[in-house]
Design an enzyme around this catalytic site. Structure first.
Site, PDB file in Angstrom:
ATOM      1  N   ASN A   1       5.838   4.968   1.699  1.00 41.88           N
ATOM      2  CA  ASN A   1       6.561   5.528   0.391  1.00 41.88           C
ATOM      3  C   ASN A   1       5.619   6.704   0.060  1.00 41.88           C
ATOM      4  O   ASN A   1       5.061   7.593   0.856  1.00 41.88           O
ATOM      5  CB  ASN A   1       5.141   4.149  -0.319  1.00 41.88           C
TER       6      ASN A   1
ATOM      7  N   ILE B   1      -5.491  -6.454   2.623  1.00 41.04           N
ATOM      8  CA  ILE B   1      -6.791  -5.143   3.010  1.00 41.04           C
ATOM      9  C   ILE B   1      -8.215  -6.302   1.584  1.00 41.04           C
ATOM     10  O   ILE B   1      -8.960  -6.007   2.257  1.00 41.04           O
ATOM     11  CB  ILE B   1      -6.978  -4.298   2.856  1.00 41.04           C
TER      12      ILE B   1
HETATM   13  O1  C5P Z   1      -1.592  -5.956  -5.191  1.00 40.61           O
HETATM   14  P1  C5P Z   1      -1.755  -4.111  -5.387  1.00 40.61           P
HETATM   15  O2  C5P Z   1      -0.999  -3.703  -4.415  1.00 40.61           O
HETATM   16  O3  C5P Z   1      -0.834  -3.803  -6.655  1.00 40.61           O
HETATM   17  O4  C5P Z   1      -3.417  -4.000  -5.623  1.00 40.61           O
HETATM   18  C1  C5P Z   1      -3.419  -2.535  -5.376  1.00 40.61           C
HETATM   19  C2  C5P Z   1      -4.812  -2.913  -4.786  1.00 40.61           C
HETATM   20  O5  C5P Z   1      -5.360  -3.244  -3.636  1.00 40.61           O
HETATM   21  C3  C5P Z   1      -5.273  -0.660  -4.274  1.00 40.61           C
HETATM   22  O6  C5P Z   1      -7.126  -1.355  -4.554  1.00 40.61           O
HETATM   23  C4  C5P Z   1      -4.851  -0.821  -2.985  1.00 40.61           C
HETATM   24  O7  C5P Z   1      -5.325  -0.110  -2.189  1.00 40.61           O
HETATM   25  C5  C5P Z   1      -5.269  -2.666  -2.386  1.00 40.61           C
HETATM   26  N1  C5P Z   1      -4.677  -3.110  -1.599  1.00 40.61           N
HETATM   27  C6  C5P Z   1      -5.025  -3.580  -0.468  1.00 40.61           C
HETATM   28  N2  C5P Z   1      -4.084  -4.688   0.355  1.00 40.61           N
HETATM   29  C7  C5P Z   1      -2.578  -4.510   0.456  1.00 40.61           C
HETATM   30  C8  C5P Z   1      -2.540  -4.253  -0.829  1.00 40.61           C
HETATM   31  C9  C5P Z   1      -3.153  -3.155  -1.665  1.00 40.61           C
HETATM   32  O8  C5P Z   1      -6.023  -2.862   0.037  1.00 40.61           O
HETATM   33  N3  C5P Z   1      -1.594  -4.948   1.174  1.00 40.61           N
END
Ligand code: C5P
Length: 409
Positions: free
Chosen positions: A213, A312
């Site tokens: 992305n 994560i």
């Molecule tokens: O659930 P969403 O992707 O919208 O959440 C965004 C937050 O979660 C950000 O802080 C992003 O770094 C973290 N995130 C993550 N691992 C993922 C998806 C999002 O750490 N697979």
């Protein structure tokens, strides 16, 4: 950003070919808003002329303790007391040895000895041949200089004017500027270990292609830099981005979400703050072809199946240390509309104390941004500003929310 507005820097040059870089450093300091007073030793003037340094600093250079321009004839007292910091760049092996001995038979060493130590920091940027650098005498002197309250900024590695290659090059002007700017930032995160994830992930389909992305990593890198400026030890887990590593930050490069999870889980073991800025891919191809997926001439595109990536932030926010408050977790939300509602909901869902919202299309790749801080108490806006400035504000907000006294890591 005028990071050094209102600061007065005494820039001391000693004998070394790296003096040519000090001209650029002087220019960068002035551009950052500082006023600069240059002082040169006799040896420095063999490498670069006071004319150049006067033109760049806009002030006459001082070179002698007998300089009669000072009404009281005490440049060694006046110049040191006017300064907010003394920066020695380049600092030769000989000059470092002289500082260690407290010698003071020329203006620059004299004013270093006479400086009010509690108020005027001494930042030292050594520059010398690699053998001189590695010599036990130099290393002993540097340890003593550190013990005497100076800050040794380290050296670079690479090609040297003598034709040899190794440690001992003076840091580049931009690196020195970063160190000087960091010196003046408040140390709100001293003693903390901050882990930051940044950038996109890359989810491979085959050895050639993958899904990624537009995240540039700029916000995460700015937070890593701001945390280090604030005195923290910082580990930056970075997806594939083209950003220079901030000074003093340990960087772990990863590609996929799974690699990022593994690196972040390892790094947070003894961390006290975790900031997840990475734009992690939600899905990855279920199968990775061992070879490039080729067109087969049928006109039928391949069908890709996806599986969900680990979250994560969620995984780390659920660890016992995060739940007990020993690891303070900060999440980011990049939305395209309804920022407040989405950000509040995301904070609840992830079970984290602080969530930072931003509008995705207005931040990706940009140098500035606007942030919305959402915590249990409510919502606060950090208006549009350069990402580094926002990162510093966010670091202060995080520091203010850490439980005091701090639990043992
Ligand atoms: O659930 P969403 O992707 O919208 O959440 C965004 C937050 O979660 C950000 O802080 C992003 O770094 C973290 N995130 C993550 N691992 C993922 C998806 C999002 O750490 N697979």
């Amino acid at each position: 950003m005028l990071d050094l507005a209102g600061k007065h820097i005494l820039l001391g040059l000693t004998g070394g070919v790296a003096c040519y870089k000090s001209a650029e450093l002087c220019r960068l300091l002035v551009k950052a808003g500082a006023t600069v007073q240059v002082v040169m030793t006799e040896a420095a003037a063999q490498f670069i002329t006071p004319v150049t340094m006067q033109a760049l600093s806009g002030r006459p250079v001082y070179a002698s303790q007998w300089d009669a321009r000072e009404p009281n004839n005490m440049p060694h007292i006046n110049l040191g007391r006017e300064a907010d910091a003394i920066v020695l760049a380049p600092a030769s092996a000989d000059f470092i040895a002289r500082l260690v001995q407290g010698r003071s038979d020329e203006l620059l060493s004299l004013l270093c000895l006479a400086r009010p130590m509690e108020r005027v920091a001494l930042l030292v940027a050594p520059a010398m041949n690699r053998e001189m650098w590695a010599h036990p005498a130099t290393q002993r002197n540097l340890r003593q200089l550190d013990a005497d309250g100076a800050r040794v900024l380290g050296v670079g590695n690479g090609w040297q004017a003598c034709g040899e290659t190794g440690d001992g090059r003076m840091l580049e002007p931009a690196q020195l500027l970063e160190e000087i700017v960091a010196h003046f930032q408040p140390k709100a995160l001293a003693g903390e270990h901050v882990v930051v994830t940044a950038g996109p992930t890359f989810e491979a389909m085959d050895p050639i292609r993958g899904i990624t992305n537009h995240s540039s990593g700029k916000m995460g890198f700015a937070i890593a830099r701001a945390a280090r400026e604030a005195g923290a030890r910082v580990t930056l887990v970075a997806g594939p981005v083209h950003q220079p590593t901030p000074r003093g930050v340990s960087r772990i490069d990863v590609l996929s979400a799974e690699q990022m999870l593994q690196a972040a889980q390892g790094a947070v073991q003894d961390a006290t703050v975790f900031v997840a800025t990475a734009a992690v891919a939600d899905w990855r191809p279920a199968d990775q072809s061992a070879h490039k997926i080729k067109k087969d001439g049928s006109g039928q595109p391949p069908v890709l199946r996806f599986v969900e990536n680990p979250d994560i932030l969620l995984a780390i926010a659920r660890t016992p240390r995060a739940r007990e408050g020993a690891l303070f977790c900060v999440g980011f939300a990049a939305e395209s509309e309804n920022l407040v509602e989405h950000a509040k909901a995301k904070r609840e869902r992830k079970g984290i104390p602080l969530l930072v919202g931003n509008i995705g299309p207005l931040t990706f790749g940009q140098d500035d941004n606007a942030l919305l801080l959402v915590d249990a108490a409510g919502v606060r806006e950090l208006p549009r500003a350069p990402k580094l400035q926002l990162a510093r504000e966010l670091v202060a907000e995080v520091a203010a929310r850490l439980p005091r006294p701090r639990p043992a890591p």
